[in-house]
Design an enzyme around this catalytic site. Structure first.
Site, PDB file in Angstrom:
ATOM      1  N   HIS A 207     -43.839   5.174  49.980  1.00 43.01           N
ATOM      2  CA  HIS A 207     -42.443   4.737  49.918  1.00 43.01           C
ATOM      3  C   HIS A 207     -41.863   4.312  51.254  1.00 43.01           C
ATOM      4  CE1 HIS A 207     -41.782   8.777  51.449  1.00 43.01           C
ATOM      5  NE2 HIS A 207     -40.553   8.421  51.746  1.00 43.01           N
TER       6      HIS A 207
HETATM    7  C1  UD1 Z   1     -35.188   8.751  51.595  1.00 48.61           C
HETATM    8  C2  UD1 Z   1     -35.305   9.300  53.016  1.00 48.61           C
HETATM    9  C3  UD1 Z   1     -36.772   9.508  53.362  1.00 48.61           C
HETATM   10  C4  UD1 Z   1     -37.452  10.376  52.317  1.00 48.61           C
HETATM   11  C5  UD1 Z   1     -37.247   9.733  50.963  1.00 48.61           C
HETATM   12  C6  UD1 Z   1     -37.885  10.488  49.842  1.00 48.61           C
HETATM   13  C7  UD1 Z   1     -33.665   8.528  54.674  1.00 48.61           C
HETATM   14  C8  UD1 Z   1     -33.501   7.685  55.858  1.00 48.61           C
HETATM   15  N1  UD1 Z   1     -34.807   8.344  54.006  1.00 48.61           N
HETATM   16  O1  UD1 Z   1     -35.787   7.461  51.573  1.00 48.61           O
HETATM   17  O2  UD1 Z   1     -36.846  10.168  54.617  1.00 48.61           O
HETATM   18  O3  UD1 Z   1     -38.811  10.493  52.623  1.00 48.61           O
HETATM   19  O4  UD1 Z   1     -35.834   9.649  50.725  1.00 48.61           O
HETATM   20  O5  UD1 Z   1     -37.684   9.824  48.637  1.00 48.61           O
HETATM   21  O6  UD1 Z   1     -32.817   9.341  54.393  1.00 48.61           O
HETATM   22  N2  UD1 Z   1     -33.101   5.246  44.284  1.00 48.61           N
HETATM   23  C9  UD1 Z   1     -33.066   5.545  42.944  1.00 48.61           C
HETATM   24  N3  UD1 Z   1     -32.667   6.790  42.558  1.00 48.61           N
HETATM   25  C10 UD1 Z   1     -32.296   7.747  43.438  1.00 48.61           C
HETATM   26  C11 UD1 Z   1     -32.336   7.429  44.804  1.00 48.61           C
HETATM   27  C12 UD1 Z   1     -32.753   6.197  45.210  1.00 48.61           C
HETATM   28  O7  UD1 Z   1     -33.387   4.719  42.105  1.00 48.61           O
HETATM   29  O8  UD1 Z   1     -31.930   8.858  43.013  1.00 48.61           O
HETATM   30  C13 UD1 Z   1     -33.552   3.905  44.725  1.00 48.61           C
HETATM   31  C14 UD1 Z   1     -32.440   2.992  45.146  1.00 48.61           C
HETATM   32  O9  UD1 Z   1     -32.756   1.704  44.714  1.00 48.61           O
HETATM   33  C15 UD1 Z   1     -32.469   3.039  46.642  1.00 48.61           C
HETATM   34  C16 UD1 Z   1     -33.938   3.260  46.932  1.00 48.61           C
HETATM   35  O10 UD1 Z   1     -34.406   4.068  45.848  1.00 48.61           O
HETATM   36  O11 UD1 Z   1     -31.954   1.889  47.221  1.00 48.61           O
HETATM   37  C17 UD1 Z   1     -34.230   3.960  48.223  1.00 48.61           C
HETATM   38  O12 UD1 Z   1     -33.509   5.202  48.288  1.00 48.61           O
HETATM   39  P1  UD1 Z   1     -32.941   5.760  49.687  1.00 48.61           P
HETATM   40  O13 UD1 Z   1     -32.306   7.075  49.468  1.00 48.61           O
HETATM   41  O14 UD1 Z   1     -32.137   4.691  50.362  1.00 48.61           O
HETATM   42  O15 UD1 Z   1     -34.194   5.929  50.600  1.00 48.61           O
HETATM   43  P2  UD1 Z   1     -35.624   6.502  50.312  1.00 48.61           P
HETATM   44  O16 UD1 Z   1     -36.570   5.388  50.517  1.00 48.61           O
HETATM   45  O17 UD1 Z   1     -35.687   7.267  49.041  1.00 48.61           O
END
Ligand code: UD1
Length: 364
Positions: A207
């Site tokens: 990821h």
């Molecule tokens: C975040 C953390 C990362 C961790 C990861 C685990 C930061 C900088 N990054 O990254 O350190 O390893 O979480 O997953 O804080 N989304 C969903 N459902 C959710 C949450 C997110 O569909 O409940 C999707 C959204 O499209 C979002 C994307 O996932 O834009 C990325 O989520 P985000 O929380 O921005 O970052 P992660 O890549 O998950």
């Protein structure tokens, strides 16, 4: 009563906080409130962990949701600042890990002169292109109490000029959670439900923006995984951001590379436990595989968790996907090394942290 605000935001935070909340029950004079920023919010990324880990319903959910880093961080800071307006008696803010929620809440608390405690302090990848590295540096510099999982983390903090008496080497609460739930995870037999047998498959997770955001790079990794699938079937629970990127490049997975939805804690733990190997770019999984004695191949050029290499089962494959197949072949040929486990990764880190918190807040 001394009130503590315990902050979680994203998937890797939940299993780090659960054992601390459990251990804090031994100190009735401490009143922990669980605050969820809502950085992760859906069933698969958040709710299932609360159910499976026995976490209490958050006392407050700030419902921030996804967004670009500056915007997400700013929204968490505003909402947490408003919460601190209401909780004027809060004595301490406890943050875990290295996600945006960790840094945002630590910064708000520090500016309001509320004490900050950071669990998993001192880890350093020395790669500032990683958003988590910025979060780790900022959080540690404003923290009053720094709880380290390993001695290399303590050394990093001391080298950065952090006073030795603020630092406590306590072990790893993520491993407390592994130990608590391993029997339940095994009993669910998740591998069997996917038609897989113990030792007969690998698990993949990906990821990190550095691996999945560039289409050519992502295609290179997926092609390498396709090749690994000719040796060993792979199960790949796909993070939402990765799913979007895979769809964007039109990759069609072969039968031996099974893509599935993100899994809950117990199923994923059970799958790692009976896997022949794990291929990942996660931070926490490097630690969990070490605790389980399962070989881990990390698709990154660096790691903030070098102890999983020197005293665990991890190896860094760098950022060239060409390294993946030879490493898998070598492991299948030579077998895993002996299982090893870092000091204090013994299931009692939550107790040690609670004991320090109680003492520092004058109730221990
Ligand atoms: C975040 C953390 C990362 C961790 C990861 C685990 C930061 C900088 N990054 O990254 O350190 O390893 O979480 O997953 O804080 N989304 C969903 N459902 C959710 C949450 C997110 O569909 O409940 C999707 C959204 O499209 C979002 C994307 O996932 O834009 C990325 O989520 P985000 O929380 O921005 O970052 P992660 O890549 O998950």
């Amino acid at each position: 009563m001394a009130e503590l605000l315990c902050v979680v935001g994203a998937r890797p935070n939940f299993m780090k906080m659960a054992p601390i909340l459990e251990a804090l029950r031994a100190y009735p004079a401490l009143r922990p409130l669980l605050i969820h920023t809502g950085q992760h919010y859906d069933e698969a990324m958040s709710r299932v962990f609360f159910t499976e880990l026995g976490l209490p319903t958050p006392d407050r959910n700030l419902e921030i949701g996804s967004g670009a880093h500056a915007r997400q961080t700013a929204r968490i800071m505003e909402a947490f600042d408003a919460l601190l307006d209401e909780r004027r008696n809060a004595r301490l803010v406890l943050v875990v890990g290295d996600v945006n929620s960790t840094m945002a809440c630590a910064l708000v608390a520090a500016k309001r002169n509320v004490k900050v405690a950071h669990v998993e302090a001192g880890l350093r990848s020395r790669d500032r292109a990683m958003p988590e590295e910025i979060n780790r540096l900022v959080t540690d510099v404003v923290s009053d109490l720094l709880f380290a999982t390993s001695s290399d983390a303590v050394e990093n903090l001391v080298a950065e000029g952090i006073a030795r008496d603020k630092i406590h080497l306590v072990g790893n609460t993520m491993i407390d959670t592994v130990q608590r739930h391993l029997a339940a995870a095994r009993a669910r037999n998740p591998a069997g439900r996917f038609g897989l047998t113990r030792g007969g498959y690998g698990v993949v997770t990906l990821h990190r923006p550095s691996n999945v955001d560039d289409p050519a790079g992502l295609r290179g990794i997926l092609d390498a995984l396709r090749a690994v699938g000719t040796r060993l079937p792979l199960l790949f629970p796909v993070h939402p951001r990765t799913r979007e990127r895979i769809a964007g490049i039109g990759f069609i997975a072969p039968a031996a590379l099974v893509l599935c939805e993100p899994l809950g804690y117990l199923d994923f733990l059970g799958l790692m436990d009976s896997a022949r190997l794990v291929i990942t770019d996660s931070g926490g999984i490097q630690e969990e595989t070490t605790a389980l004695g399962v070989p881990c191949m990390t698709l990154r050029a660096n790691t903030e968790r070098p102890i999983t290499i020197t005293e665990g089962t991890n190896q860094l494959l760098g950022d060239d996907p060409a390294a993946i197949l030879p490493a898998v072949d070598a492991l299948l040929r030579d077998g895993p090394g002996p299982p090893r486990r870092p000091a204090l990764w013994d299931g009692r880190a939550g107790e040690r942290i609670s004991e320090v918190l109680a003492r520092k807040l004058g109730v221990g």
